[in-house]
Design a protein around this motif. Structure first.
Motif, PDB file in Angstrom:
ATOM      1  N   LEU A   1      42.659  10.863 -27.821  1.00  9.66           N
ATOM      2  CA  LEU A   1      43.237  12.197 -27.919  1.00  9.66           C
ATOM      3  C   LEU A   1      42.312  13.159 -28.652  1.00  9.66           C
ATOM      4  CD1 LEU A   1      47.035  11.837 -28.667  1.00  9.66           C
ATOM      5  CD2 LEU A   1      45.966  12.996 -26.762  1.00  9.66           C
ATOM      6  N   LEU A   2      41.671  12.690 -29.702  1.00  6.93           N
ATOM      7  CA  LEU A   2      40.894  13.583 -30.540  1.00  6.93           C
ATOM      8  C   LEU A   2      39.505  13.841 -29.988  1.00  6.93           C
ATOM      9  CD1 LEU A   2      41.897  12.219 -34.067  1.00  6.93           C
ATOM     10  CD2 LEU A   2      42.802  14.198 -32.855  1.00  6.93           C
TER      11      LEU A   2
ATOM     12  N   LEU B   1      42.538  11.065 -17.111  1.00  4.08           N
ATOM     13  CA  LEU B   1      41.972  11.981 -16.123  1.00  4.08           C
ATOM     14  C   LEU B   1      40.964  12.932 -16.769  1.00  4.08           C
ATOM     15  CD1 LEU B   1      45.057  12.966 -13.916  1.00  4.08           C
ATOM     16  CD2 LEU B   1      43.633  10.910 -13.860  1.00  4.08           C
ATOM     17  N   GLY B   2      41.282  13.388 -17.963  1.00  2.00           N
ATOM     18  CA  GLY B   2      40.360  14.272 -18.663  1.00  2.00           C
ATOM     19  C   GLY B   2      39.028  13.592 -18.941  1.00  2.00           C
ATOM     20  N   HIS B   3      39.075  12.326 -19.305  1.00  2.00           N
ATOM     21  CA  HIS B   3      37.839  11.592 -19.570  1.00  2.00           C
ATOM     22  C   HIS B   3      37.073  11.314 -18.282  1.00  2.00           C
ATOM     23  CE1 HIS B   3      38.142  11.043 -23.860  1.00  2.00           C
ATOM     24  NE2 HIS B   3      39.407  10.707 -23.730  1.00  2.00           N
ATOM     25  N   LEU B   4      37.776  11.045 -17.202  1.00  2.00           N
ATOM     26  CA  LEU B   4      37.086  10.834 -15.925  1.00  2.00           C
ATOM     27  C   LEU B   4      36.333  12.090 -15.523  1.00  2.00           C
ATOM     28  CD1 LEU B   4      39.745   8.854 -13.823  1.00  2.00           C
ATOM     29  CD2 LEU B   4      37.751   7.956 -15.046  1.00  2.00           C
TER      30      LEU B   4
ATOM     31  N   GLY C   1      47.703  23.824 -27.883  1.00  2.13           N
ATOM     32  CA  GLY C   1      46.733  23.584 -26.824  1.00  2.13           C
ATOM     33  C   GLY C   1      47.127  22.400 -25.960  1.00  2.13           C
ATOM     34  N   GLN C   2      46.288  22.113 -24.981  1.00  3.48           N
ATOM     35  CA  GLN C   2      46.635  21.072 -24.022  1.00  3.48           C
ATOM     36  C   GLN C   2      46.584  19.677 -24.628  1.00  3.48           C
ATOM     37  OE1 GLN C   2      44.463  21.522 -20.367  1.00  3.48           O
ATOM     38  NE2 GLN C   2      45.064  23.654 -20.124  1.00  3.48           N
ATOM     39  N   GLN C   3      45.637  19.405 -25.516  1.00  2.00           N
ATOM     40  CA  GLN C   3      45.605  18.096 -26.141  1.00  2.00           C
ATOM     41  C   GLN C   3      46.848  17.883 -27.010  1.00  2.00           C
ATOM     42  OE1 GLN C   3      41.863  16.583 -27.698  1.00  2.00           O
ATOM     43  NE2 GLN C   3      40.767  18.266 -26.723  1.00  2.00           N
ATOM     44  N   GLU C   4      47.279  18.945 -27.690  1.00  2.00           N
ATOM     45  CA  GLU C   4      48.495  18.842 -28.503  1.00  2.00           C
ATOM     46  C   GLU C   4      49.726  18.664 -27.617  1.00  2.00           C
ATOM     47  OE1 GLU C   4      45.330  20.600 -30.886  1.00  2.00           O
ATOM     48  OE2 GLU C   4      46.118  21.081 -28.894  1.00  2.00           O
ATOM     49  N   LEU C   5      49.706  19.264 -26.417  1.00  2.00           N
ATOM     50  CA  LEU C   5      50.790  19.053 -25.462  1.00  2.00           C
ATOM     51  C   LEU C   5      50.886  17.578 -25.107  1.00  2.00           C
ATOM     52  CD1 LEU C   5      52.921  20.041 -23.364  1.00  2.00           C
ATOM     53  CD2 LEU C   5      51.005  20.337 -21.755  1.00  2.00           C
ATOM     54  N   MET C   6      49.726  16.932 -24.859  1.00  2.00           N
ATOM     55  CA  MET C   6      49.729  15.518 -24.528  1.00  2.00           C
ATOM     56  C   MET C   6      50.230  14.669 -25.692  1.00  2.00           C
ATOM     57  SD  MET C   6      48.896  15.636 -21.440  1.00  2.00           S
ATOM     58  CE  MET C   6      48.397  17.104 -20.523  1.00  2.00           C
TER      59      MET C   6
ATOM     60  N   LEU D   1      42.463  19.580 -19.709  1.00  2.00           N
ATOM     61  CA  LEU D   1      43.161  18.491 -19.022  1.00  2.00           C
ATOM     62  C   LEU D   1      43.836  18.987 -17.754  1.00  2.00           C
ATOM     63  CD1 LEU D   1      44.674  16.857 -22.194  1.00  2.00           C
ATOM     64  CD2 LEU D   1      43.117  15.716 -20.619  1.00  2.00           C
ATOM     65  N   LEU D   2      44.250  20.235 -17.769  1.00  2.00           N
ATOM     66  CA  LEU D   2      44.949  20.789 -16.618  1.00  2.00           C
ATOM     67  C   LEU D   2      44.042  21.793 -15.923  1.00  2.00           C
ATOM     68  CD1 LEU D   2      48.450  21.391 -18.243  1.00  2.00           C
ATOM     69  CD2 LEU D   2      47.584  19.348 -17.093  1.00  2.00           C
ATOM     70  N   ARG D   3      43.204  21.308 -15.055  1.00  2.00           N
ATOM     71  CA  ARG D   3      42.312  22.193 -14.321  1.00  2.00           C
ATOM     72  C   ARG D   3      42.098  21.631 -12.925  1.00  2.00           C
ATOM     73  NH1 ARG D   3      37.142  20.496 -13.726  1.00  2.00           N
ATOM     74  NH2 ARG D   3      36.315  18.833 -15.035  1.00  2.00           N
ATOM     75  N   ARG D   4      41.574  22.459 -12.037  1.00  2.00           N
ATOM     76  CA  ARG D   4      41.341  22.020 -10.664  1.00  2.00           C
ATOM     77  C   ARG D   4      40.305  20.910 -10.660  1.00  2.00           C
ATOM     78  NH1 ARG D   4      42.984  23.856  -6.175  1.00  2.00           N
ATOM     79  NH2 ARG D   4      43.699  25.787  -7.142  1.00  2.00           N
TER      80      ARG D   4
END
Length: 218
Positions: free
Chosen positions: A6-7, A111-114, A86-91, A13-16
């Motif tokens: 997470l950190l 998915l963000g890491h991929l 932010g998005q990481q805090e949302l997760m 994380l939420l992008r095309r």
């Protein structure tokens, strides 16, 4: 969820994602939208635990449709994300709610890491070496691009999200676990090792464990 995934900086994380302009996703469920009053109650700190858990489940259901959400849902989701930071805090918030929210959060972190590793030369070299031994591992046939390039890992991320958007949560979870396992093995068996590659392997090991723990019994 382990703190490290997470950190670690993973961008948006939420992008095309790779390939998203070439495929048609299933639209978000008709009439299904976040209630602005519920979100307002959450941001004001007046929402009870049961209502917050229900809100988290609704957010988790809508995330795979974040490119075709109704305008009202986007308008309701934005202040929630802003309130959390932010998005990481949302997760992280979703991860605090067992069931679908936790599972979706952990898959999205993967998915963000991929996406992040899509253009990493060391990771791509390890993936090419792995595919030289086994071009289409069990569970990845039909999902991997023919050539290993900067669209390979982003393409897997897109396919996982696409399965979530098609309400195939079990299939998406299976593909996420297979992908994480494949990458941790690719890192372990790489021709040339490095600290960054070992870190990626450890991260994929953590992600596999996190998603396994969040997934419902099959």
């Amino acid at each position: 969820m382990h703190d490290k995934p997470l950190l670690k900086s993973i961008g948006e994380l939420l992008r095309r994602r790779h390939g998203s302009s070439h495929r048609t996703r299933q639209a978000a469920p008709d009439g299904f939208a976040l209630d602005a009053m519920t979100v307002a109650g959450f941001t004001a700190g007046t929402l009870g635990p049961e209502d917050e858990a229900r809100l988290a489940d609704e957010v988790a259901q809508l995330l795979p449709h974040h490119w075709d959400l109704p305008t009202k849902s986007v308008e309701a989701l934005t202040p929630l994300v802003d309130h959390l930071g932010g998005q990481q805090e949302l997760m992280a918030w979703l991860d605090g709610h067992p069931g679908r929210p936790r599972l979706i959060a952990r898959i999205y972190v993967l998915l963000g890491h991929l996406d992040q590793y899509s253009e990493d030369p060391a990771v791509l070299a390890a993936v090419r070496h792995a595919r030289a031994q086994d071009p289409y591992p069990v569970g990845l046939r039909g999902y991997l691009t023919p050539e290993t390039n900067d669209e390979t890992l982003g393409g897997l991320a897109f396919r996982i999200e696409e399965l979530l958007g098609d309400n195939r949560e079990q299939d998406a979870t299976a593909l996420a676990l297979t992908t994480a396992d494949w990458l941790r093995r690719a890192a372990r068996n790489a021709e040339t090792s490095s600290a960054d590659l070992r870190e990626m392997g450890e991260l994929m090991d953590h992600m596999h464990q996190d998603i396994s723990e969040a997934a419902p019994p099959s």
